[in-house]
Motif scaffolding. Structure first.
Motif, short mmCIF file in Angstrom:
data_model
loop_
_atom_site.label_atom_id
_atom_site.label_comp_id
_atom_site.label_asym_id
_atom_site.label_seq_id
_atom_site.Cartn_x
_atom_site.Cartn_y
_atom_site.Cartn_z
N SER A 1 0.91 -0.90 0.19
CA SER A 1 -0.06 0.18 0.16
C SER A 1 0.65 1.18 0.18
CB SER A 1 -0.95 0.28 1.46
OG SER A 1 -1.44 1.12 1.32
N CYS A 2 1.70 1.29 1.04
CA CYS A 2 2.63 2.58 0.76
C CYS A 2 3.62 2.86 -0.55
CB CYS A 2 3.58 2.13 2.33
SG CYS A 2 3.31 2.24 3.46
N SER A 3 3.49 1.32 -1.35
CA SER A 3 4.91 1.17 -2.29
C SER A 3 3.70 2.05 -3.46
CB SER A 3 5.20 -0.04 -2.96
OG SER A 3 6.15 -0.15 -1.46
N MET A 4 2.21 1.34 -3.25
CA MET A 4 1.58 2.19 -4.50
C MET A 4 1.06 3.85 -4.48
SD MET A 4 0.03 -0.35 -6.04
CE MET A 4 1.86 -1.52 -5.61
N ASP A 5 1.42 4.07 -2.91
CA ASP A 5 1.25 5.48 -2.78
C ASP A 5 2.34 5.93 -3.13
OD1 ASP A 5 -0.73 5.94 -1.66
OD2 ASP A 5 -0.14 5.07 -0.02
N SER A 6 3.47 6.11 -3.29
CA SER A 6 4.74 6.10 -3.78
C SER A 6 4.85 6.67 -5.56
CB SER A 6 6.01 5.68 -3.23
OG SER A 6 6.50 5.96 -2.36
N ILE A 7 4.34 5.08 -6.07
CA ILE A 7 4.21 4.72 -7.08
C ILE A 7 2.74 6.25 -8.02
CG2 ILE A 7 3.58 3.46 -9.17
CD1 ILE A 7 4.80 1.07 -7.62
N LYS A 8 2.58 6.15 -7.64
CA LYS A 8 0.97 7.61 -7.76
C LYS A 8 1.85 8.81 -7.84
CE LYS A 8 -2.69 5.19 -6.25
NZ LYS A 8 -4.16 4.81 -5.58
N ALA A 9 3.09 8.63 -7.13
CA ALA A 9 3.97 9.84 -6.88
C ALA A 9 4.65 10.22 -8.40
CB ALA A 9 3.53 10.47 -5.57
N GLY A 10 5.60 9.69 -8.58
CA GLY A 10 6.27 9.48 -9.50
C GLY A 10 7.13 8.58 -8.60
N GLY A 11 7.22 8.00 -7.03
CA GLY A 11 9.04 7.40 -7.15
C GLY A 11 9.13 5.96 -7.78
N SER A 12 9.19 5.52 -7.48
CA SER A 12 10.58 3.79 -7.31
C SER A 12 10.43 3.13 -5.87
CB SER A 12 11.40 3.11 -7.82
OG SER A 12 11.61 4.57 -9.23
#
Length: 519
Positions: A254-265
């Motif tokens: 879930s934390c990873s999805m939030d980061s990916i949505k913001a453009g992070g890896s």
């Protein structure tokens, strides 16, 4: 043998040294057990390996002069352990190519340099009691790994080995990791079961609050094995721990999805294949539910070969996956479908030409090394450390402030968590109540918890670098007598002692773990 490598690697890059932050500019070294150099390894008869990770420290022992012990491991543990050692050697080779070789006596190990280290790092170098400084060793070589593997005897699960005709050992699947096992050891004076599937983290917290501890202590003290009811048996078979682990993995995703949505890896430095496989399963579910297409990379010199073991070693699988394996269904694991569909990629190195061709961000990357001092993780951390939308996931047990010092200032998010590493103490104590062993050896870390629960079992506590004498579990040994010899026996009965005795002339031998009398 996993105790031969500590969870601290000492290294640093030249830029950080120039900043004066006190870190060490050197090739990583590994803390071996105290006084390993003074061990007389010729006294060691047998070494039993319980997991692939347990192989990592083995060359430190096998390369010592006079080592002649028999080393046993399951075939999967042996092969995966070899791959992990070769990967570690490869990362060190890459490190030396980048920074250059160092002398046999690194500058940082001189006393004037040691005095300049920060207090926190001094504790790491010298240990809590100041005796660890001599334990830091350079990594073994590729030749050491090769020589080590020549001394390892690979076994199938449930395959018996007999040492010297006296001791019989058998590896049984533990279900913890591919190749991991528990050992059953039988001898003429008693039997031993070594359980490796055990979680040592937060031992006292594992048994719940004060009320839970009180109830468990009362049960352990006042009930016998015959009193075990269906509720207790259900507790032993409970999957609550697994469900909690899934919730933890889902939180990471879930934390990873939030980061990916913001453009992070997402960067996950780990070499634990079981954790990688579980996270791949959960990532696929989350990416599908979010309708997102993000490439996932596993970067390791042994990634491809490690993945092949997932479908050829069935003992580590749960029943559902075993059924699917034997039915030859193509989608046994999610990652196999992800590889076919181009959602998951395996590459031996971060500078692989094929990787550079398809590289895109945001992405999810699994790679070594957990110390953040070696391997692909160092390059990716330098790339993403300034990105506040990117996420780094590291395991508990590592000092996050210390391992991240070379990369500061760091803007990327850091998530530190623990992963389930085996049976928890509460469940193991319930199991002991059913099995009623004559004596139990607990790690020293469990002493406070076992004392708190007032466990009535006969027990001892072991710790690193100490020899522990195990009491005999049987007062006498059994003697198997050859039939022809047994016919000659004439007993004399002693009524007071209620004992029958006889004089017997023959040859006493030890065969397959049993005393035997023959003509």
């Amino acid at each position: 043998m996993s105790a031969l490598i500590s969870q601290t690697c000492l290294s640093e890059d030249s830029n950080e040294e120039k900043r004066g932050n006190g870190l060490i500019y050197a090739e990583p070294r590994y803390r071996t057990v105290t006084r390993l150099l003074s061990w007389n390894v010729s006294f060691i008869d047998v070494v039993l390996i319980t997991s692939p990770n347990g192989m990592l420290g083995l060359p430190f022992l096998t390369r010592k002069k006079g080592f002649t012990a028999k080393v046993y491991a399951t075939k999967a543990a042996s092969r995966i352990g070899q791959l992990m050692m070769e990967d570690l050697v490869y990362m060190h080779k890459e490190f030396r190519q980048f920074y250059g070789p160092e002398s046999d006596e690194p500058i940082w190990m001189k006393w004037d340099r040691l005095e300049m280290l920060p207090l926190e790092l001094k504790k790491t170098v010298f240990g809590a009691d100041g005796t660890d400084f001599g334990c830091w060793m350079p990594l073994y070589s590729a030749a050491d790994v090769k020589a080590c593997m020549l001394k390892v005897k690979s076994l199938n699960y449930a395959e018996e080995i007999c040492y010297n005709g006296i001791v019989i050992a058998k590896p049984l699947p533990s279900g913890l990791e591919i190749g991991s096992c528990n050992w059953r050891i039988n001898g003429p004076r008693g039997n031993i079961a070594y359980i490796s599937n055990f979680s040592s983290l937060n031992a006292l917290e594992q048994v719940g609050n004060d009320e839970d501890r009180s109830g468990l202590a009362n049960y352990l003290s006042n009930s016998s094995s015959a009193d075990v009811n269906s509720e207790t048996r259900s507790a032993l078979l409970s999957t609550d721990e697994y469900l909690e682990e899934i919730d933890k993995l889902d939180f990471i995703c879930s934390c990873s999805m939030d980061s990916i949505k913001a453009g992070g890896s997402i960067l996950i430095p780990t070499g634990r294949l079981g954790i990688i496989l579980q996270l791949l399963e959960r990532f696929e579910l989350h990416l599908t539910s979010e309708n997102m297409k993000v490439p996932i990379f596993v970067i390791s010199s042994v990634a491809e070969e490690l993945m092949t073991f997932t479908s050829i070693i069935p003992e580590w699988l749960g029943q559902q996956c075993q059924d699917r394996l034997y039915s030859e269904k193509p989608s046994l694991f999610t990652h196999t479908e992800m590889l076919k569909d181009g959602r998951l990629y395996l590459f031996p190195a971060i500078h692989s030409v094929e990787l550079l061709k398809i590289w895109q961000e945001p992405c999810i990357v699994f790679c070594p090394h957990w110390s953040l001092r070696l391997g692909p993780v160092t390059h990716l951390l330098r790339r993403w450390r300034g990105d506040q939308n990117s996420l780094l996931v590291i395991e508990e047990g590592v000092d996050a402030n210390l391992v991240l010092l070379p990369f500061k200032p760091i803007a990327m998010k850091v998530l530190q968590c623990s992963f389930l590493s085996g049976m928890q103490l509460k469940k193991s104590l319930l199991l002991m109540k059913i099995l009623q062993p004559k004596h139990v050896l607990f790690p020293e870390i469990f002493r406070r918890c076992v004392d708190t629960l007032k466990v009535s079992l006969s027990s001892s506590f072991y710790q690193e670098n100490e020899t522990l004498h195990i009491p005999h579990t049987e007062d006498s040994s059994r003697l198997h007598i050859d039939m022809d010899l047994a016919r000659q026996i004439k007993y004399t009965k002693f009524e007071e002692q209620n004992v029958d005795i006889s004089r017997l002339k023959g040859k006493l031998t030890v065969e397959h773990g049993r005393y035997k009398a023959v003509r």
